[in-house]
Scaffold this motif. Structure first.
Motif, mmCIF file in Angstrom:
data_model
loop_
_atom_site.group_PDB
_atom_site.id
_atom_site.type_symbol
_atom_site.label_atom_id
_atom_site.label_comp_id
_atom_site.label_asym_id
_atom_site.label_seq_id
_atom_site.Cartn_x
_atom_site.Cartn_y
_atom_site.Cartn_z
ATOM 1 N N ASP A 142 0.835 -1.211 0.000
ATOM 2 C CA ASP A 142 0.000 0.000 0.000
ATOM 3 C C ASP A 142 0.870 1.261 0.000
ATOM 4 O O ASP A 142 0.584 2.228 -0.704
ATOM 5 C CB ASP A 142 -0.947 0.014 1.201
ATOM 6 N N THR A 145 2.366 1.713 -3.405
ATOM 7 C CA THR A 145 1.328 2.143 -4.330
ATOM 8 C C THR A 145 1.069 3.635 -4.186
ATOM 9 O O THR A 145 1.001 4.368 -5.181
ATOM 10 C CB THR A 145 0.028 1.343 -4.090
ATOM 11 N N ASN A 146 0.954 4.094 -2.955
ATOM 12 C CA ASN A 146 0.735 5.522 -2.707
ATOM 13 C C ASN A 146 1.920 6.367 -3.157
ATOM 14 O O ASN A 146 1.739 7.453 -3.716
ATOM 15 C CB ASN A 146 0.411 5.768 -1.235
#
Length: 154
Positions: A142, A145-146
């Motif tokens: 995550d 991805t950010n």
């Protein structure tokens, strides 16, 4: 990762809008449209053609000599959707993508991605049954991805 054929399929639809063709013609024309930056292989083109046949975007006329593919109504609708997205000159974009695909930067990025994917799969196998480590990996993914989203928006 699953290889995507979407852009090749779109290129084939554009060709078939101009004229019906057999597989070898399609391969040669795609190479020509990229000024040689894309070298089509039977292993790419024929599975793409079969997938488009299955999706009814193209049709097949089997003559005595060769199978000739032509655009169906559904394929024409797909081309109209693409045109309505305002994507611009398809063949200019085709050539640009194929030149980029063969660039040093692209090759390095793909190699890095392949290494990352290999490590991810190994890690996933190693943490099976360990919920805490699974959550750590999800958090890491995550976060990456950010970071990619933020990097893209800069």
């Amino acid at each position: 990762m699953r290889r995507r054929r979407g852009f090749v399929q779109l290129a084939i639809l554009h060709l078939l809008k101009e004229e019906s063709m057999h597989g070898y013609q399609i391969m040669k024309e795609l190479e020509e449209r990229s000024d040689g930056a894309y070298s089509a292989s039977a292993g790419t083109i024929y599975p793409a053609l079969q997938e488009m046949l299955d999706q009814h975007m193209i049709e097949l006329e089997s003559g005595a000599d060769k199978k000739v593919y032509f655009l169906s109504e559904k394929g024409n609708e797909r081309l109209m959707e693409f045109a309505n997205q305002g994507e611009g000159d398809f063949w200019g974009e085709w050539k640009e993508r194929m030149v980029w695909r063969n660039s040093e930067e692209s090759l390095r990025l793909r190699a890095a991605l392949e290494g990352w994917e290999t490590q991810l799969r190994r890690t996933m196998r190693q943490i099976r049954g360990n919920p805490e480590r699974v959550e750590e990996l999800i958090s890491l993914i995550d976060e990456m991805t950010n970071r990619l989203k933020n990097h893209r928006d800069q």
